[in-house]
Design a protein around this motif. Sequence first.
Motif, PDB file in Angstrom:
ATOM      1  N   ARG A  60       0.863  -1.180   0.000  1.00  0.00           N
ATOM      2  CA  ARG A  60       0.000   0.000   0.000  1.00  0.00           C
ATOM      3  C   ARG A  60       0.898   1.228   0.000  1.00  0.00           C
ATOM      4  NH1 ARG A  60      -2.829  -3.121   4.098  1.00  0.00           N
ATOM      5  NH2 ARG A  60      -1.393  -2.095   5.500  1.00  0.00           N
ATOM      6  N   LEU A  61       0.635   2.146  -0.917  1.00  0.00           N
ATOM      7  CA  LEU A  61       1.413   3.380  -0.992  1.00  0.00           C
ATOM      8  C   LEU A  61       0.830   4.377  -0.007  1.00  0.00           C
ATOM      9  CD1 LEU A  61       1.780   3.685  -4.851  1.00  0.00           C
ATOM     10  CD2 LEU A  61       3.356   2.655  -3.232  1.00  0.00           C
ATOM     11  N   MET A  62       1.722   5.066   0.698  1.00  0.00           N
ATOM     12  CA  MET A  62       1.285   6.058   1.678  1.00  0.00           C
ATOM     13  C   MET A  62       1.308   7.429   1.018  1.00  0.00           C
ATOM     14  SD  MET A  62       3.124   4.583   5.129  1.00  0.00           S
ATOM     15  CE  MET A  62       4.477   5.694   4.990  1.00  0.00           C
ATOM     16  N   GLU A  63       0.283   8.235   1.310  1.00  0.00           N
ATOM     17  CA  GLU A  63       0.207   9.572   0.725  1.00  0.00           C
ATOM     18  C   GLU A  63       1.279  10.483   1.296  1.00  0.00           C
ATOM     19  OE1 GLU A  63      -3.683  11.221   0.922  1.00  0.00           O
ATOM     20  OE2 GLU A  63      -4.607   9.435   0.084  1.00  0.00           O
ATOM     21  N   ALA A  64       1.494  10.406   2.601  1.00  0.00           N
ATOM     22  CA  ALA A  64       2.502  11.241   3.247  1.00  0.00           C
ATOM     23  C   ALA A  64       3.666  10.347   3.668  1.00  0.00           C
ATOM     24  CB  ALA A  64       1.913  11.945   4.463  1.00  0.00           C
ATOM     25  N   ALA A  65       4.799  10.514   3.025  1.00  0.00           N
ATOM     26  CA  ALA A  65       5.974   9.704   3.344  1.00  0.00           C
ATOM     27  C   ALA A  65       6.519  10.107   4.715  1.00  0.00           C
ATOM     28  CB  ALA A  65       7.045   9.883   2.289  1.00  0.00           C
ATOM     29  N   VAL A  66       6.873   9.104   5.524  1.00  0.00           N
ATOM     30  CA  VAL A  66       7.438   9.331   6.846  1.00  0.00           C
ATOM     31  C   VAL A  66       8.919   9.011   6.775  1.00  0.00           C
ATOM     32  CG1 VAL A  66       7.347   8.666   9.273  1.00  0.00           C
ATOM     33  CG2 VAL A  66       5.244   8.692   7.906  1.00  0.00           C
ATOM     34  N   ASP A  67       9.767  10.015   6.858  1.00  0.00           N
ATOM     35  CA  ASP A  67      11.223   9.856   6.762  1.00  0.00           C
ATOM     36  C   ASP A  67      11.639   9.108   5.500  1.00  0.00           C
ATOM     37  OD1 ASP A  67      11.618  11.176   9.180  1.00  0.00           O
ATOM     38  OD2 ASP A  67      11.491   9.322  10.346  1.00  0.00           O
ATOM     39  N   GLY A  68      10.936   9.338   4.394  1.00  0.00           N
ATOM     40  CA  GLY A  68      11.273   8.701   3.134  1.00  0.00           C
ATOM     41  C   GLY A  68      10.626   7.350   2.931  1.00  0.00           C
ATOM     42  N   HIS A  69       9.957   6.828   3.963  1.00  0.00           N
ATOM     43  CA  HIS A  69       9.270   5.539   3.859  1.00  0.00           C
ATOM     44  C   HIS A  69       7.898   5.788   3.247  1.00  0.00           C
ATOM     45  CE1 HIS A  69      12.279   4.960   7.019  1.00  0.00           C
ATOM     46  NE2 HIS A  69      12.342   3.714   6.563  1.00  0.00           N
ATOM     47  N   ASP A  70       7.698   5.305   2.027  1.00  0.00           N
ATOM     48  CA  ASP A  70       6.453   5.600   1.321  1.00  0.00           C
ATOM     49  C   ASP A  70       5.634   4.362   0.985  1.00  0.00           C
ATOM     50  OD1 ASP A  70       8.368   4.754  -0.441  1.00  0.00           O
ATOM     51  OD2 ASP A  70       8.279   6.498  -1.734  1.00  0.00           O
ATOM     52  N   ILE A  71       6.021   3.197   1.532  1.00  0.00           N
ATOM     53  CA  ILE A  71       5.290   1.952   1.301  1.00  0.00           C
ATOM     54  C   ILE A  71       4.943   1.322   2.644  1.00  0.00           C
ATOM     55  CG2 ILE A  71       5.427  -0.390   0.369  1.00  0.00           C
ATOM     56  CD1 ILE A  71       7.379   0.675  -1.720  1.00  0.00           C
ATOM     57  N   ASP A  72       3.687   0.921   2.799  1.00  0.00           N
ATOM     58  CA  ASP A  72       3.226   0.193   3.974  1.00  0.00           C
ATOM     59  C   ASP A  72       2.990  -1.235   3.517  1.00  0.00           C
ATOM     60  OD1 ASP A  72       2.222  -0.511   6.442  1.00  0.00           O
ATOM     61  OD2 ASP A  72       0.237   0.348   6.084  1.00  0.00           O
ATOM     62  N   ALA A  73       3.631  -2.208   4.171  1.00  0.00           N
ATOM     63  CA  ALA A  73       3.537  -3.593   3.708  1.00  0.00           C
ATOM     64  C   ALA A  73       3.635  -4.564   4.869  1.00  0.00           C
ATOM     65  CB  ALA A  73       4.665  -3.882   2.721  1.00  0.00           C
ATOM     66  N   LYS A  74       3.132  -5.764   4.638  1.00  0.00           N
ATOM     67  CA  LYS A  74       3.271  -6.853   5.598  1.00  0.00           C
ATOM     68  C   LYS A  74       4.376  -7.762   5.071  1.00  0.00           C
ATOM     69  CE  LYS A  74      -0.195  -8.676   7.928  1.00  0.00           C
ATOM     70  NZ  LYS A  74      -1.439  -9.438   8.191  1.00  0.00           N
ATOM     71  N   VAL A  75       5.530  -7.739   5.742  1.00  0.00           N
ATOM     72  CA  VAL A  75       6.704  -8.497   5.317  1.00  0.00           C
ATOM     73  C   VAL A  75       6.653  -9.881   5.965  1.00  0.00           C
ATOM     74  CG1 VAL A  75       9.229  -8.547   5.291  1.00  0.00           C
ATOM     75  CG2 VAL A  75       8.029  -6.363   5.116  1.00  0.00           C
ATOM     76  N   PRO A  76       6.781 -10.959   5.176  1.00  0.00           N
ATOM     77  CA  PRO A  76       6.740 -12.305   5.733  1.00  0.00           C
ATOM     78  C   PRO A  76       7.837 -12.520   6.780  1.00  0.00           C
ATOM     79  CG  PRO A  76       6.753 -12.372   3.329  1.00  0.00           C
ATOM     80  CD  PRO A  76       6.981 -10.958   3.729  1.00  0.00           C
ATOM     81  N   GLY A  77       7.457 -13.068   7.921  1.00  0.00           N
ATOM     82  CA  GLY A  77       8.410 -13.347   8.991  1.00  0.00           C
ATOM     83  C   GLY A  77       8.704 -12.162   9.884  1.00  0.00           C
ATOM     84  N   VAL A  78       8.238 -10.959   9.507  1.00  0.00           N
ATOM     85  CA  VAL A  78       8.509  -9.761  10.285  1.00  0.00           C
ATOM     86  C   VAL A  78       7.208  -9.125  10.760  1.00  0.00           C
ATOM     87  CG1 VAL A  78       9.534  -7.459  10.259  1.00  0.00           C
ATOM     88  CG2 VAL A  78      10.649  -9.320   9.052  1.00  0.00           C
TER      89      VAL A  78
END
Length: 91
Positions: A60-78
Amino acid sequence: MCGHEWVPAQSDGDPAVVDEPQVRDAVGNLLQDGDDVTVVRDLKFKGGVVKVGTKVRGIRLMEAAVDGHDIDAKVPGVGQMYLKSSVVKKG
């Protein structure tokens, strides 16, 4: 202001059309919500590491990037994580 000037934000005379910001991966491919991506380098964080080649599905792309992080995702194992588009590749 002259009434005959062209305004770049307008498209075909429709003032409501505004370009949305585009998010591109490390290779330059355009990313969209729901895309599957692959991590292109090791990501170290508190409590672990996400290895190169880890596949992440349904970003999921985030509209407002937080410290350059612009993708919200569920990472396997994390679990749920914010990623930078510069460390992923589409596909």
